[in-house]
Motif scaffolding. Sequence first.
Motif, mmCIF file in Angstrom:
data_model
loop_
_atom_site.group_PDB
_atom_site.id
_atom_site.type_symbol
_atom_site.label_atom_id
_atom_site.label_comp_id
_atom_site.label_asym_id
_atom_site.label_seq_id
_atom_site.Cartn_x
_atom_site.Cartn_y
_atom_site.Cartn_z
ATOM 1 N N ASN A 476 6.362 7.432 1.896
ATOM 2 C CA ASN A 476 5.669 8.693 1.667
ATOM 3 C C ASN A 476 4.245 8.349 1.242
ATOM 4 O O ASN A 476 4.030 7.619 0.276
ATOM 5 C CB ASN A 476 6.377 9.504 0.578
ATOM 6 C CG ASN A 476 5.648 10.795 0.269
ATOM 7 O OD1 ASN A 476 4.682 10.810 -0.488
ATOM 8 N ND2 ASN A 476 6.116 11.897 0.842
ATOM 9 N N TYR A 477 3.264 8.908 1.935
ATOM 10 C CA TYR A 477 1.880 8.467 1.752
ATOM 11 C C TYR A 477 1.365 8.750 0.339
ATOM 12 O O TYR A 477 0.775 7.882 -0.306
ATOM 13 C CB TYR A 477 0.980 9.128 2.793
ATOM 14 C CG TYR A 477 -0.443 8.619 2.783
ATOM 15 C CD1 TYR A 477 -0.736 7.318 3.201
ATOM 16 C CD2 TYR A 477 -1.486 9.424 2.357
ATOM 17 C CE1 TYR A 477 -2.032 6.843 3.198
ATOM 18 C CE2 TYR A 477 -2.802 8.961 2.350
ATOM 19 C CZ TYR A 477 -3.061 7.663 2.775
ATOM 20 O OH TYR A 477 -4.355 7.188 2.767
ATOM 21 N N ASN A 478 1.608 9.950 -0.183
ATOM 22 C CA ASN A 478 1.082 10.304 -1.505
ATOM 23 C C ASN A 478 1.752 9.487 -2.611
ATOM 24 O O ASN A 478 1.094 9.025 -3.547
ATOM 25 C CB ASN A 478 1.268 11.803 -1.768
ATOM 26 C CG ASN A 478 0.339 12.651 -0.917
ATOM 27 O OD1 ASN A 478 -0.758 12.217 -0.563
ATOM 28 N ND2 ASN A 478 0.778 13.865 -0.585
ATOM 29 N N LEU A 479 3.068 9.317 -2.519
ATOM 30 C CA LEU A 479 3.754 8.493 -3.510
ATOM 31 C C LEU A 479 3.264 7.046 -3.455
ATOM 32 O O LEU A 479 3.113 6.381 -4.495
ATOM 33 C CB LEU A 479 5.268 8.542 -3.272
ATOM 34 C CG LEU A 479 5.966 9.878 -3.535
ATOM 35 C CD1 LEU A 479 7.454 9.773 -3.209
ATOM 36 C CD2 LEU A 479 5.770 10.331 -4.989
ATOM 37 N N ALA A 480 2.997 6.560 -2.253
ATOM 38 C CA ALA A 480 2.514 5.191 -2.092
ATOM 39 C C ALA A 480 1.128 5.018 -2.692
ATOM 40 O O ALA A 480 0.827 3.990 -3.323
ATOM 41 C CB ALA A 480 2.500 4.822 -0.611
ATOM 42 N N LYS A 481 0.257 6.034 -2.545
ATOM 43 C CA LYS A 481 -1.091 5.960 -3.110
ATOM 44 C C LYS A 481 -1.032 5.928 -4.640
ATOM 45 O O LYS A 481 -1.760 5.157 -5.285
ATOM 46 C CB LYS A 481 -1.924 7.157 -2.647
ATOM 47 C CG LYS A 481 -2.300 7.143 -1.177
ATOM 48 C CD LYS A 481 -3.359 6.106 -0.872
ATOM 49 C CE LYS A 481 -4.733 6.575 -1.350
ATOM 50 N NZ LYS A 481 -5.800 5.622 -0.957
ATOM 51 N N ILE A 482 -0.182 6.753 -5.221
ATOM 52 C CA ILE A 482 -0.031 6.773 -6.681
ATOM 53 C C ILE A 482 0.520 5.430 -7.173
ATOM 54 O O ILE A 482 0.047 4.864 -8.162
ATOM 55 C CB ILE A 482 0.892 7.932 -7.102
ATOM 56 C CG1 ILE A 482 0.233 9.276 -6.752
ATOM 57 C CG2 ILE A 482 1.224 7.847 -8.583
ATOM 58 C CD1 ILE A 482 1.153 10.470 -6.927
ATOM 59 N N ALA A 483 1.504 4.905 -6.459
ATOM 60 C CA ALA A 483 2.113 3.628 -6.849
ATOM 61 C C ALA A 483 1.114 2.485 -6.751
ATOM 62 O O ALA A 483 1.167 1.529 -7.550
ATOM 63 C CB ALA A 483 3.333 3.347 -5.971
#
Length: 522
Positions: A476-483
């Motif tokens: 998931n792109y947004n979760l990956a950016k936050i991580a």
Amino acid sequence: MPSRNQNGNRYGNGNGGVSGWGFGIRRWIQTEAYSSYDNSEAALESVVKIFTVSSSPNYLLPWQNKSQRDTTGSGFVLPGRKIVTNAHVVADHTFVLVRKHGSPTKYRAQVKAVGHECDLALLSVEDDHFWDDVNFLELGDIPLLQQAVAVVGYPQGGDNISVTKGVVSRVEPTQYVHGATQLMAIQIDAAINPGNSGGPAIMGTKVVGVAFQNLSGAENIGYIIPVPVIKHFIEGVEESGKYVGFCSMGLSCQPTENIQLRNHFRMGADMTGILVSKINPLSDAYKILKKDDIILAFDGVPIANDGTVCFRNRERITFDHLVSMKKPNETAIVRVLRDGEEHEFCIALRPLQPLVPVHQFDKLPSYYIFAGLVFVPLTQPYLHEYGEDWYNTSPRRLCERALRELPRKAGEQLVILSQVLMDDVNAGYERLAELQVKKFNRVEIENLKHLCQLVENNTEENVRFDLDDERVIALNYNLAKIATSKILKRHRIPSSMSNDLVDERNSEIGFVNSSTEGLNNI
């Protein structure tokens, strides 16, 4: 220069006896060796000791360097206030000092040009006091076999200058260990030890080579870089202001020593040449030559069936030497046998870069981190991190590609997932490290910069990475950016991307300063 009879023997005594010829050779070697030694005394003022502080990149953790180390080497001065040394003496340097013979003072030096392929570098010293009482050496020519040379330098085992002597035993293309290239080298039987690197080999009053490597496991077998290679390097730097490299035709060729092979390709009885097996798509030859062409001659010089050409008297040398001595963008006339008919083609020559770089000295590694996935371009220095036996211990598939695959277009890189910095977002993907990344969201990857652009500019909710061996990573792109931000902070990594990608991204989005979102993720 020794006299010669019609058979090429030096100091022939008229009776043709082997013992008489041998006595003459020994007497001439001794005389020439002592002459070289005496002349080297006058050259001591021209030889300097080089002190280098260097710090090599860590390719497994590309955002940091390895601990710095101190090394020493040798060098010598040429007219124009140039100091010549080996590239490996100043590779990955952070600070360089030089000291003249007999002086206690060290002077700060600047590295002006480095040619890692030919293992040569040019240094300069701005302090005028350094140049007081300095004798400038001059370049000579390639010595003949059995001629004596004196090697001057600062080998390990002491702090003062050292002079060793030996004779030339062989002149032929040799593997340059530092740059992993094949160029002409001179083999001598003088001891060349660590610290000797960069020192001159002197014959008479002139430099005939630069000491640069020895043969491991053998006694008193050393190698010096000959004057044609030195001149090619220096002239290229003087003409363009930077190192220009050595030309290549981009060919892989096969000898035609088998008579049935020659008959198959309709070579006449008086024809000799080599068979073209593979052509680099980035070379000019790719548009002109074809697989199964027979190259008969290069610039009018016939090529033998074993790929060699005539070189001085009865010596022979591979025709690659003729190619490497060309200046970038110079042309050569190549005579070719194709389908039984002879043709002549004019081919432009220039340096060619392999798909997987052989070395990356004086250059920081590139990397890109997304969701703890560390992406890097495949390089041989990366594989060298697996140890001295890297050919057997590194991932087999990556190793084979590094050594054999050719680029299809300019700027192409093999991008790999080097490691996974563990986090909830990437759990289960850790076993996919060391695989090539082929696609992102079904788009084929050209290089690391291309992958970085695709990921950073993504607008889809979910993203997909297609790897070698048909493996897939989905996030998931947004979760990956936050991580990503959390992972960078946890591992104390200053940026999600290397400086070259930061600069590229800044130029694309019109930023003038160097701060980016990635740089703030600490």
